[in-house]
Design a protein around this motif. Structure first.
Motif, short mmCIF file in Angstrom:
data_model
loop_
_atom_site.label_atom_id
_atom_site.label_comp_id
_atom_site.label_asym_id
_atom_site.label_seq_id
_atom_site.Cartn_x
_atom_site.Cartn_y
_atom_site.Cartn_z
N ARG A 13 -46.10 -1.85 -72.73
CA ARG A 13 -46.04 -0.63 -73.54
C ARG A 13 -44.93 0.27 -73.01
O ARG A 13 -44.87 0.54 -71.80
CB ARG A 13 -47.39 0.10 -73.52
CG ARG A 13 -48.53 -0.72 -74.14
CD ARG A 13 -49.89 -0.08 -73.91
NE ARG A 13 -50.27 -0.10 -72.50
CZ ARG A 13 -51.52 0.17 -72.09
NH1 ARG A 13 -52.47 0.47 -72.98
NH2 ARG A 13 -51.83 0.15 -70.80
N PHE A 40 -58.18 4.41 -77.93
CA PHE A 40 -56.82 4.54 -78.48
C PHE A 40 -55.77 4.00 -77.51
O PHE A 40 -54.58 4.29 -77.64
CB PHE A 40 -56.53 6.01 -78.79
CG PHE A 40 -56.97 6.97 -77.71
CD1 PHE A 40 -57.93 7.93 -77.99
CD2 PHE A 40 -56.47 6.89 -76.42
CE1 PHE A 40 -58.35 8.82 -76.99
CE2 PHE A 40 -56.89 7.77 -75.44
CZ PHE A 40 -57.83 8.74 -75.72
N CYS A 41 -56.19 3.21 -76.54
CA CYS A 41 -55.25 2.85 -75.46
C CYS A 41 -54.24 1.78 -75.85
O CYS A 41 -53.22 1.63 -75.19
CB CYS A 41 -56.04 2.36 -74.24
SG CYS A 41 -57.07 3.64 -73.50
N CYS A 98 -50.69 2.97 -75.93
CA CYS A 98 -50.42 4.09 -75.01
C CYS A 98 -48.92 4.17 -74.71
O CYS A 98 -48.28 3.16 -74.45
CB CYS A 98 -51.18 3.86 -73.70
SG CYS A 98 -50.82 5.11 -72.46
N ARG A 109 -47.76 6.92 -72.58
CA ARG A 109 -47.59 8.06 -71.70
C ARG A 109 -48.07 7.82 -70.28
O ARG A 109 -48.81 6.87 -70.00
CB ARG A 109 -48.33 9.28 -72.28
CG ARG A 109 -49.76 9.00 -72.64
CD ARG A 109 -50.26 9.97 -73.72
NE ARG A 109 -51.50 9.47 -74.29
CZ ARG A 109 -51.54 8.61 -75.28
NH1 ARG A 109 -50.43 8.16 -75.84
NH2 ARG A 109 -52.71 8.19 -75.75
N ARG A 118 -48.41 10.47 -66.41
CA ARG A 118 -48.58 11.85 -65.98
C ARG A 118 -48.08 12.11 -64.57
O ARG A 118 -48.10 11.23 -63.72
CB ARG A 118 -50.07 12.22 -66.03
CG ARG A 118 -50.63 12.25 -67.43
CD ARG A 118 -52.13 12.19 -67.45
NE ARG A 118 -52.62 12.41 -68.81
CZ ARG A 118 -52.70 11.46 -69.73
NH1 ARG A 118 -52.30 10.23 -69.46
NH2 ARG A 118 -53.18 11.73 -70.94
N ALA A 123 -50.48 6.83 -63.67
CA ALA A 123 -50.08 6.03 -64.83
C ALA A 123 -51.06 6.17 -65.99
O ALA A 123 -50.67 6.06 -67.15
CB ALA A 123 -49.95 4.56 -64.41
N CYS A 124 -52.35 6.39 -65.67
CA CYS A 124 -53.36 6.49 -66.71
C CYS A 124 -54.30 7.65 -66.44
O CYS A 124 -54.71 7.85 -65.29
CB CYS A 124 -54.17 5.19 -66.77
SG CYS A 124 -55.62 5.29 -67.83
N LEU A 125 -54.66 8.40 -67.51
CA LEU A 125 -55.58 9.52 -67.36
C LEU A 125 -56.88 9.09 -66.71
O LEU A 125 -57.45 9.77 -65.89
CB LEU A 125 -55.87 10.14 -68.73
CG LEU A 125 -56.94 11.24 -68.77
CD1 LEU A 125 -56.50 12.45 -67.96
CD2 LEU A 125 -57.24 11.64 -70.21
N LYS A 131 -50.89 -0.53 -64.01
CA LYS A 131 -51.69 0.22 -64.99
C LYS A 131 -52.58 -0.73 -65.79
O LYS A 131 -52.10 -1.75 -66.30
CB LYS A 131 -50.75 1.00 -65.92
CG LYS A 131 -51.44 1.82 -67.00
CD LYS A 131 -50.44 2.67 -67.76
CE LYS A 131 -51.10 3.46 -68.87
NZ LYS A 131 -50.16 4.43 -69.51
N HIS A 138 -58.52 2.65 -70.41
CA HIS A 138 -59.38 3.39 -69.48
C HIS A 138 -60.78 2.77 -69.53
O HIS A 138 -61.12 2.01 -70.43
CB HIS A 138 -59.42 4.86 -69.84
CG HIS A 138 -60.18 5.19 -71.09
ND1 HIS A 138 -61.56 5.14 -71.13
CD2 HIS A 138 -59.79 5.52 -72.34
CE1 HIS A 138 -61.96 5.48 -72.34
NE2 HIS A 138 -60.93 5.71 -73.09
S1 SF4 Z 1 -56.58 6.55 -71.10
FE1 SF4 Z 1 -54.87 5.66 -69.99
S2 SF4 Z 1 -54.30 3.80 -71.09
FE2 SF4 Z 1 -55.61 5.01 -72.42
S3 SF4 Z 1 -54.22 6.17 -73.66
FE3 SF4 Z 1 -54.77 7.48 -71.91
S4 SF4 Z 1 -53.24 7.09 -70.37
FE4 SF4 Z 1 -53.07 5.45 -71.89
#
Ligand code: SF4
Length: 332
Positions: free
Chosen positions: A19, A258-259, A262, A264, A266, A275-277, A309, A313
């Motif tokens: 991604r 919705f991953c 992705c 984005r 942070r 890398a991931c929320l 990553k 999530h």
């Molecule tokens: S939870 Fe992680 S993988 Fe999913 S959309 Fe957010 S940043 Fe991307």
């Protein structure tokens, strides 16, 4: 605001799933003058631990040179930084960056709309969890003033490329206000968005399916809409009884993942790259910079973190034992 056709160099930052990462969210501070129940803010990072303006500008340039085209400034509350306008200016002046966005609780917005616009801010998200003044202290703490938030939203209406009003839907708090929040946003040319609560501080999830059902019960007719912005929101086109229609954004981290697309990553208030929320790894770009690391070493470290990553999530996996890094200082 739709992700524009690509005029900047092709993004070259990819995660382990291939991604492309074209959107960077940067927390300017973990400090906040509100205490929202779904965020758990508390002022942890000492001021010297926060990234300085030159360090932020360096990271903007580093990520932009790797194809990031949008920067969102978050917090804590980013407008608590005295240099927030200058930081917006630095981000907007970074070659390759096509949109600078900010997420705020609206408390200082009324006085900052003009300077932020002049500095090059394009998109603005304001948190608006209730329209009932008596409810706000229970949601966001004693420091929150609804009149200031609403005045800030009115001052911003019609002046930015994009104005979104974000509502975290909370059981027993605001699920009865959804129709009023939609109308409030539409009256100001803003996009209302309903967000499922994420498990950073517990709290019962009000699923998007119920949000849709409540809007229909309030007289709206809904149909899916293909509009996509930069973020995870999916959209419905809604028509209210009087015939007025508009978009509503829906963000369902817990029940409508919705991953898959992705785009984005942070940078947290302490300079940690995440890398991931929903991830549990944070790489300190601050310490690397203060340790004298060259840009090539920073870029290598970021690429390594992205290659670790996960596809998605796991916040919706009950009993996963997942210990999330705190929401504050990562800006959602
Ligand atoms: S939870 Fe992680 S993988 Fe999913 S959309 Fe957010 S940043 Fe991307």
């Amino acid at each position: 605001m739709q992700a524009p056709a690509c005029s900047a160099p092709q993004p070259s930052l990819h995660d382990a799933q291939g991604r492309a990462i074209a959107y960077l969210r940067v927390a300017l501070t973990d400090r906040c003058n509100f205490r929202c129940t779904y965020c758990s803010p508390s002022d942890n990072e000492p001021p010297e631990g926060l990234l300085t303006r030159p360090e932020l500008a360096r990271l903007f340039a580093l990520f932009a040179s790797a194809g990031v085209r949008r920067i969102r400034l978050t917090g804590g509350e980013p407008t608590l930084r005295r240099d927030v306008v200058e930081i917006v200016r630095d981000a907007a002046a970074t070659p390759g960056i096509e949109d600078v966005a900010l997420t705020t609780n609206g408390h200082r917005l009324d006085e900052l709309v003009g300077p932020l616009l002049e500095a090059g801010l394009g998109s603005l998200n304001v948190s608006l969890d209730t329209l009932v003044p008596e409810k706000l202290p229970g949601v966001s703490g004693r420091g929150a003033r609804l009149d200031r938030i609403l005045a800030g939203i009115d001052a911003a209406a019609g002046r930015f490329r994009s104005l979104k009003l974000n509502t975290v839907v909370m059981r027993g708090v605001n699920e009865d206000e959804l129709a009023a929040l939609v109308r409030h946003a539409w009256d100001r040319g803003a996009l209302p968005r309903f967000i499922e609560q994420m498990p950073f501080t517990g709290g019962e999830v009000v699923p998007l399916a119920e949000v849709r059902a409540r809007l229909v019960a309030a007289g709206f007719s809904l149909r899916p809409d293909p509009f996509r912005g930069w973020g995870p929101a999916r959209h419905v086109r809604a028509t209210e009884p009087g015939g007025r229609e508009g978009l509503i954004g829906l963000i369902g981290a817990m029940t409508e993942n919705f991953c898959e697309d992705c785009n984005r990553a942070r940078v947290a208030a302490d300079g940690g790259f995440q890398a991931c929320l929903g991830g549990t790894e944070r790489l300190s770009l601050r310490d690397l910079m203060r340790g004298g690391a060259p840009d090539a070493a920073l870029a290598l470290a970021v690429r390594g973190a992205l290659l670790r990553k996960a596809p998605r999530h796991r916040m919706d996996e009950a009993g996963s034992g997942l210990v999330l890094l705190p929401m504050r200082g990562i800006g959602g």
